[in-house]
Write an enzyme that holds these catalytic residues in place. Structure first.
Site, PDB file in Angstrom:
ATOM      1  NE  ARG A  36      -1.940 -35.274  29.125  1.00  0.00           N
ATOM      2  CZ  ARG A  36      -2.947 -34.478  29.647  1.00  0.00           C
ATOM      3  NH1 ARG A  36      -3.289 -34.782  30.727  1.00  0.00           N
ATOM      4  NH2 ARG A  36      -3.417 -33.497  28.987  1.00  0.00           N
ATOM      5  CE  LYS A 214     -19.412 -21.923  30.351  1.00  0.00           C
ATOM      6  NZ  LYS A 214     -18.765 -21.636  31.503  1.00  0.00           N
ATOM      7  N   GLY A 366      -7.686 -32.724  24.336  1.00  0.00           N
ATOM      8  CA  GLY A 366      -8.916 -32.762  25.022  1.00  0.00           C
ATOM      9  C   GLY A 366      -9.916 -33.535  24.479  1.00  0.00           C
ATOM     10  N   GLY A 389      -5.589 -27.327  26.966  1.00  0.00           N
ATOM     11  CA  GLY A 389      -5.482 -26.070  27.317  1.00  0.00           C
ATOM     12  C   GLY A 389      -4.329 -25.471  26.619  1.00  0.00           C
TER      13      GLY A 389
HETATM   14  P1  AMP Z   1     -15.424 -27.551  25.772  1.00  0.00           P
HETATM   15  O1  AMP Z   1     -14.649 -27.950  27.161  1.00  0.00           O
HETATM   16  O2  AMP Z   1     -15.562 -26.107  25.839  1.00  0.00           O
HETATM   17  O3  AMP Z   1     -14.313 -28.012  24.667  1.00  0.00           O
HETATM   18  O4  AMP Z   1     -16.790 -28.213  25.768  1.00  0.00           O
HETATM   19  C1  AMP Z   1     -16.832 -29.599  25.662  1.00  0.00           C
HETATM   20  C2  AMP Z   1     -18.229 -29.748  26.255  1.00  0.00           C
HETATM   21  O5  AMP Z   1     -19.024 -29.259  25.222  1.00  0.00           O
HETATM   22  C3  AMP Z   1     -18.206 -31.439  26.144  1.00  0.00           C
HETATM   23  O6  AMP Z   1     -18.527 -32.037  27.297  1.00  0.00           O
HETATM   24  C4  AMP Z   1     -19.657 -31.367  25.112  1.00  0.00           C
HETATM   25  O7  AMP Z   1     -20.639 -32.244  25.670  1.00  0.00           O
HETATM   26  C5  AMP Z   1     -20.388 -30.216  25.247  1.00  0.00           C
HETATM   27  N1  AMP Z   1     -21.254 -29.833  24.200  1.00  0.00           N
HETATM   28  C6  AMP Z   1     -20.778 -29.716  22.834  1.00  0.00           C
HETATM   29  N2  AMP Z   1     -21.853 -29.270  22.253  1.00  0.00           N
HETATM   30  C7  AMP Z   1     -23.017 -29.058  23.025  1.00  0.00           C
HETATM   31  C8  AMP Z   1     -24.419 -28.588  22.835  1.00  0.00           C
HETATM   32  N3  AMP Z   1     -24.800 -28.571  21.500  1.00  0.00           N
HETATM   33  N4  AMP Z   1     -25.171 -28.578  24.091  1.00  0.00           N
HETATM   34  C9  AMP Z   1     -24.525 -28.921  25.121  1.00  0.00           C
HETATM   35  N5  AMP Z   1     -23.171 -29.138  25.292  1.00  0.00           N
HETATM   36  C10 AMP Z   1     -22.428 -29.403  24.422  1.00  0.00           C
END
Ligand code: AMP
Length: 409
Positions: A36, A214, A366, A389
């Site tokens: 950054r 999520k 991210g 974000g």
């Molecule tokens: P996000 O912040 O929504 O982009 O999510 C990123 C996080 O999702 C990372 O820390 C990953 O470890 C987690 N992640 C990705 N795939 C899986 C999975 N199949 N089960 C649990 N966590 C996951």
């Protein structure tokens, strides 16, 4: 189109430059990734070369208590900036007050100073919505913003990662500086160019890869991208919410049952434009030495799906290599913990191959940016956004008031 630093005469001007120098620090205060800071250099150098007097401002982390003043001080950032610029970058010990004003006023042409972490002042993060219902908060935010605005003749926003926020330094300050030049820096210009280009006039086929934990975090972006792109490839835990909603047994995989209806309706609307993994790597626990099992859509009893499997990688590869525009946000599995990083790395390599084949490839910051960096593939992407974000909200089509507040070209 917004005015940029190319549209101003910086010479002799006091320029307030809002940057996003929110770098990761280890427990000892060392910067673990200075991307950054390096991303901000083109703007800083241009303004320095043109004789501007630069007052740099940024936030760092989320300070909550007094002890965070030491942990989240910008001292390591000032030091790194000074090394990269080859000139001193004194750090004001606050972002407002007499000493800060004195430091800013003492700058001569081409000199640079950095103000201490904006978030040490709680006024920085007061939301306009909160302020609208609370005159004391409104006054607090306005006063802080006015103190910052009074420091300068020109305002530059080069903090793309914070552009989706209505922080005092992002939105109230440029509003208060009406009549003075308020322009975008090169990083913001570049981000808007790539992300804006992808969503308004993408070269087709336009393929989006969405992963992460999520569905709820990415519902807006899925809906908005479904209107714009040709195919969405889903990975990460998100996929299991879609699969479970279809009645597939995903055992202990992470799901959001309250979103099953939404997931079903999204799939119905999208048809085969929304693709889900056809196989997974599963395990009972998340650890380097976990015993893994390859499986199809159904996850074996007692296990969690933790990465996309090789058949999914191969199927997604065909789609990605045929694309002319690729946007990727979110890992395909628990990429932080090998062996569950394999799917994410394979997709990163595929996206890099797509760039080589002439596609425009955009990484939405991210975790996906971190994974690509880890795999030493950053140089083979067209654009890696500095704002996770912010890039998601931009792709979602949300307006950015902080950008709107800048002067039109
Ligand atoms: P996000 O912040 O929504 O982009 O999510 C990123 C996080 O999702 C990372 O820390 C990953 O470890 C987690 N992640 C990705 N795939 C899986 C999975 N199949 N089960 C649990 N966590 C996951």
């Amino acid at each position: 189109m917004k005015k940029t630093i190319d549209n101003i005469d910086a010479s002799g001007q006091r320029i307030l430059v809002r940057l996003d120098l929110n770098v990761p620090l280890d427990g000892c205060g060392n910067i673990t990734d200075d991307r950054r800071i390096r991303s901000a250099l083109p703007t800083i150098k241009k303004l320095v070369d043109n004789g501007g007097r630069l007052i740099l401002i940024t936030h760092l982390g989320r300070p909550k208590e007094e002890a965070d003043r030491k942990k989240l001080s910008l001292a390591p950032v000032a030091k790194r900036l000074s090394e990269l610029l080859g000139k001193p970058v004194p750090l004001a010990n606050d972002s407002s007050g007499y000493a800060t004003t004195a430091l800013a006023n003492a700058l001569t042409d081409g000199e640079v100073c950095l103000l201490e972490n904006l978030r040490f002042n709680p006024a920085e993060t007061i939301k306009d919505k909160q302020a609208a219902n609370d005159p004391a908060l409104a006054e607090q935010k306005q006063t802080f913003a006015q103190q910052l605005a009074d420091l300068a003749d020109v305002y530059v926003n080069d903090a793309f990662g914070t552009c989706h926020r209505d922080n005092a330094s992002m939105l109230t300050v440029p509003k208060l500086m009406k009549g003075k030049p308020r322009v975008a820096g090169y990083l913001v210009q570049r981000e808007l160019g790539f992300l804006g280009g992808a969503v308004t006039a993408p070269k087709r086929p336009f393929v989006c890869i969405l992963g992460g934990a999520k569905v709820s975090d990415k519902l807006g972006v899925i809906r908005s991208l479904l209107e714009k792109c040709d195919t969405i490839l889903i990975g990460g835990a998100m996929a299991y919410t879609f699969l479970a909603a279809d009645g597939i047994d995903v055992a202990n995989s992470l799901t959001e049952p309250d979103l099953f209806d939404t997931a079903r309706s999204l799939r119905k609307d999208a048809g085969d434009r929304l693709r889900l993994p056809v196989d997974s790597i599963a395990a009972t626990n998340i650890a380097n030495d976990a015993e893994t099992q390859s499986c199809g859509e159904t996850i074996p009893k007692g296990m969690m799906g933790l990465d996309i499997g090789p058949k999914t990688v191969a199927a997604y590869r065909d789609v990605i290599l045929a694309a002319k525009t690729v946007v990727w946000n979110g890992p395909m599995g628990v990429f932080e913990i090998p062996p569950f990083d394999a799917g994410t790395i394979a997709i990163a390599e595929t996206v890099a191959d797509a760039t080589d084949a002439g596609a425009i490839t955009i990484i939405g910051g991210g975790d996906s940016a971190a994974a690509i960096d880890q795999a030493h593939l950053s140089a083979r992407m067209t654009h890696i956004s500095t704002g996770g974000g912010a890039s998601l909200e931009f792709l979602e089509g949300k307006p950015f008031a902080a950008i709107d507040a800048l002067d039109d070209a």
